[in-house]
Design an enzyme around this catalytic site. Structure first.
Site, PDB file in Angstrom:
ATOM      1  N   GLU A 191      42.139  36.418  43.325  1.00  0.00           N
ATOM      2  CA  GLU A 191      42.616  37.461  42.407  1.00  0.00           C
ATOM      3  C   GLU A 191      41.655  38.653  42.430  1.00  0.00           C
ATOM      4  O   GLU A 191      41.249  39.164  41.393  1.00  0.00           O
ATOM      5  CB  GLU A 191      42.770  36.903  40.983  1.00  0.00           C
ATOM      6  CG  GLU A 191      43.812  35.810  40.907  1.00  0.00           C
ATOM      7  CD  GLU A 191      44.120  35.348  39.483  1.00  0.00           C
ATOM      8  OE1 GLU A 191      43.264  35.521  38.597  1.00  0.00           O
ATOM      9  OE2 GLU A 191      45.225  34.823  39.270  1.00  0.00           O
ATOM     10  N   GLU A 272      49.730  30.621  42.823  1.00  0.00           N
ATOM     11  CA  GLU A 272      49.532  29.987  41.526  1.00  0.00           C
ATOM     12  C   GLU A 272      50.760  30.219  40.658  1.00  0.00           C
ATOM     13  O   GLU A 272      50.982  31.329  40.159  1.00  0.00           O
ATOM     14  CB  GLU A 272      48.292  30.553  40.810  1.00  0.00           C
ATOM     15  CG  GLU A 272      46.992  30.216  41.498  1.00  0.00           C
ATOM     16  CD  GLU A 272      45.769  30.628  40.678  1.00  0.00           C
ATOM     17  OE1 GLU A 272      45.914  30.947  39.472  1.00  0.00           O
ATOM     18  OE2 GLU A 272      44.671  30.639  41.262  1.00  0.00           O
TER      19      GLU A 272
END
Ligand SMILES: *[C@@H]1O[C@H](CO)[C@@H](O)[C@H](O)[C@H]1NC(C)=O
Ligand SMILES: *[C@@H]1O[C@H](CO)[C@@H](O)[C@H](O)[C@H]1NC(C)=O
Ligand SMILES: *[C@@H]1O[C@H](CO)[C@@H](O)[C@H](O)[C@H]1NC(C)=O
Ligand SMILES: *[C@@H]1O[C@H](CO)[C@@H](O)[C@H](O)[C@H]1NC(C)=O
Ligand SMILES: *[C@@H]1O[C@H](CO)[C@@H](O)[C@H](O)[C@H]1NC(C)=O
Ligand SMILES: *[C@@H]1O[C@H](CO)[C@@H](O)[C@H](O)[C@H]1NC(C)=O
Length: 666
Positions: A191, A272
């Site tokens: 991320e 995710e």
């Protein structure tokens, strides 16, 4: 009966996943060279689930992986935590390295078991892993390098990344699919787009350097990045080099459409998909509605997209290894939100490995949508749980006796943070507590103690062994003296004047931040932001005690005494013995205690806090022995006289107005 026999014989003729994808021989790995994935030239959708080997006792790896495969998944995903594998500067542990976590760290064996259980694997070595994990997986000794800028191309940082990856990646390289291993995919950083903000732009030079280190170490499988594409576009990626994947809880179509816009003719994948959520101390326990979960999962499968469910089995952040968030884009520790020890995540498999409704949903949907039919194992039976009879506290050790066991204390005129203590072969102190002691001080009546800056993260204050600060009884107490939320805080040290007094400041590290803007990665723990004053006079000449609760120390403590009649609140150890015929999974129920940690046979199980939401600690059978087990509690304030057990987890949040109970999110 005949139906069962028939089902078995049909499934026995099906190929295993590995037979399906690797026979007659392996020629190519996972390919993203078209709008769908192929593996060794055959179409594949990755149906993956996350399980962190470092959050599950090794004895249970195979059981959890088989349960995953039995649900119809074809891939397991794990992060790889640098802070455990290089636990001191230049000292590595991949299963036999001698650190307290060594039993969790044979990552090679983990991937080998995954293959034996007929699963492919995704590796996410970071180096930053977020994961609600201490410092996002960074070793705290990195902070000893002045002005180091983690998650950037800063050479001071990259020097250590390179050295670690040159040890780790050759191990993983041999486990790649093209070498006959299970790993089909690697993720670079994590991320990284979300670091954008507060004047910082994601550093692509850094990403490029990471890719180069991978290549130099023989990593040949597909490389990806992960982010929310609608929030951060491709800022955390290297277009054309890394395949971008998406992270989200809901609205898959928006995220996937954005991915397709960013990368034409590429496979679509969620790295995710959040099955549930984690808890910070003082919050209500989070859960995710099963129907909503199933609805979104089905939307992902029918998009169609590959998907890794985060988490499939959350497990536990044992010891001191939980991370923390910093909320509201705060640029100091005021928005600090430490995570609980349990990482159950409300995932398809519970923290203790039990099946949930979500598991049933996943199994049903994968059976419906997975076009590649391979052999699936029989769903394993769940392990038995037991509530052992309660045990009584037999021995105690008061603070002075605890400190007498510490042989690496430091005398210093100024305060020193944990990380900068000259201990552990110059790696400093990573976890636990640090005590700052001032001796031979005269205190006038109602002396005022002032701590400049913020405490990292909480402090218990004692004068001559008497507790002066307030116990953490209600969530609202976190707003008062002793906790990170107050800056430049003051405490009155009692109405009596004292000559030659001893003042103790016991500071707990509640876990370093793993999510927030980059300035928050200033993660020093202890007292270091300013001076400590008494009646506006700077206090100097400290004795500093690292209290790390390492296994060898825990097992060799001397000075246990029978429980005394006299009782005063304050930090002490309390010991009990658990005699059992047979070790089984259980939970320790700490509802009657106030705040502290539980240590089982020398291993720090984790933290408890009356405020909740977590009220019980999962104690897996592999941590227990048939026969006699030693359990001790480090309680900061007020102990209970017994340690209780239960068969399932307890959650409760304690607020001053008495609002409590279990909450269900959405
Ligand atoms: C994908 O295409 C690239 C460039 O043509 C090629 O080098 C690579 O081997 C291909 N990957 C696979 C797994 O086929
Ligand atoms: C592989 O998947 C693509 C896209 O769905 C499809 O067009 C193609 O026919 C599939 N190939 C095989 C051999 O099933
Ligand atoms: C301390 O660190 C140095 C340098 O990393 C290393 O050579 C030495 O073996 C270490 N000592 C111990 C006791 O671990
Ligand atoms: C503590 O006392 C100092 C000096 O009187 C004052 O400036 C500061 O605001 C006080 N801190 C808090 C949190 O009230
Ligand atoms: C001060 O207290 C310490 C114990 O904390 C004691 O050893 C010492 O003798 C005392 N000194 C004086 C001057 O009373
Ligand atoms: C503990 O006892 C049980 C029941 O007697 C036995 O099955 C198990 O193997 C024992 N475990 C160990 C580690 O000895």
């Amino acid at each position: 009966m005949s139906c069962v026999a028939m089902a078995l014989s049909v499934s026995a003729v099906l190929p295993t996943l590995y037979e399906y994808y690797t026979l007659p021989k392996i020629e190519t790995g996972l390919s993203a060279n078209q709008s769908y994935f192929t593996l060794n030239g055959r179409n594949i959708s990755l149906y993956s689930g996350t399980l962190h080997y470092f959050r599950v006792p090794k004895a249970y790896w195979r059981d959890r992986l088989r349960k995953m495969r039995a649900a119809g998944l074809n891939t397991v995903e794990t992060y790889i935590p640098w802070n455990l594998h290089e636990f001191e500067d230049g000292k590595y542990d991949f299963g036999k390295g001698g650190s307290d976590m060594q039993d969790f760290l044979d990552v090679k064996e983990f991937f080998e078991i995954a293959k034996e259980e007929d699963l492919f694997a995704i590796a996410r070595p970071g180096p930053f892993i977020c994961a609600e994990w201490e410092f996002g997986g960074f070793p705290s000794w990195l902070l000893r390098t002045k002005d180091i800028k983690v998650r950037t191309s800063d050479p001071k940082f990259m020097k250590y990344v390179t050295r670690y990856f040159n040890v780790l990646l050759p191990i993983l390289a041999l486990l790649q699919f093209s070498k006959g291993g299970p790993i089909v995919l690697f993720q670079i950083e994590n991320e990284y787009g979300s670091t954008e903000g507060n004047g910082f732009l994601p550093d692509r030079v850094y990403l490029r350097q990471l890719v180069d280190i991978y290549k130099k170490n023989g990593i040949r499988e597909l490389l990806v990045s992960s982010d929310s594409p609608t929030a951060h576009g491709d800022k955390g990626s290297l277009p054309g080099v890394l395949l971008q994947t998406a992270n989200f809880a809901g609205n898959p179509k928006a995220e996937f459409d954005k991915l397709k816009e960013l990368q034409h003719n590429k496979p679509t994948m969620s790295m995710e998909f959040w099955s549930g959520w984690f808890d910070h101390w003082s919050e209500y326990h989070h859960t995710r509605d099963d129907d909503d979960f199933g609805k979104v999962y089905e939307q992902i499968l029918t998009y169609p997209a590959s998907v890794n469910m985060y988490m499939f089995h959350g497990g536990t952040s044992f010891g001191f290894l939980n991370g923390a968030n910093v909320n509201n884009g705060a640029t100091d520790n005021s928005g600090y939100q430490p995570d609980t020890t349990s990482y159950d995540y409300d995932a398809p498999l519970t923290e203790a490995g039990d099946y949930t409704e979500k598991y049933v949903i996943v199994k049903k949907l994968l059976k419906k949508y997975n076009k590649v039919v391979t052999r699936i194992p029989v769903t394993p039976a769940i392990g038995e749980k037991i509530a052992y009879p309660k045990i009584s506290v037999e021995k105690e050790m008061l603070l002075d006796d605890i400190l007498a066991n510490i042989h690496n204390s430091v005398s210093s005129s100024n305060l020193i943070s944990m990380e900068n203590l000259p201990i552990n072969n110059n790696s400093g102190q990573s976890y636990g507590y640090i005590l700052y002691r001032k001796e031979n001080i005269d205190l006038s009546p109602n002396s005022i103690l002032t701590i400049e800056g913020r405490v990292c993260d909480s402090v218990v204050v004692l004068v001559n062994g008497m507790l002066m600060s307030k116990p953490l009884s209600y969530t609202e107490d976190l707003n008062g003296f002793g906790f990170w939320r107050l800056k430049n805080s003051n405490l009155t040290l009692g109405p009596r004047g004292l000559k030659n007094a001893t003042v103790d400041l016991l500071v707990e590290n509640w876990g370093r931040v793993n999510f927030g803007l980059l300035p928050q990665f200033n993660q020093f723990k202890g007292l270091w932001q300013g001076d400590v004053l008494i009646n506006k006079q700077k206090v100097t000449s400290w004795k500093i005690y690292p209290i790390e609760f390492k296994k060898s120390w825990n097992n060799n403590l001397v000075g246990w005494k029978p429980l005394s009649e006299r009782w005063a609140p304050g930090p002490s150890l309390y010991k009990a013995t658990l005699n059992i015929k047979e070790a089984k999974d259980t939970f320790i129920n700490m509802e009657a205690w106030t705040k502290g940690i539980v240590v089982v046979n020398g291993f720090v199980l984790g933290r408890y806090a009356r405020i909740g939401p977590q009220q019980s600690l999962y104690l897996p059978a592999p941590f227990l022995k048939n026969g006699t087990n030693s359990i001790f509690v480090f309680e900061h304030y007020m102990p209970a006289s017994e340690i209780k057990f239960c068969k399932s987890p307890h959650y409760k949040t304690i607020k001053r107005r008495g609002i409590q109970g279990r909450s269900f999110k959405k």
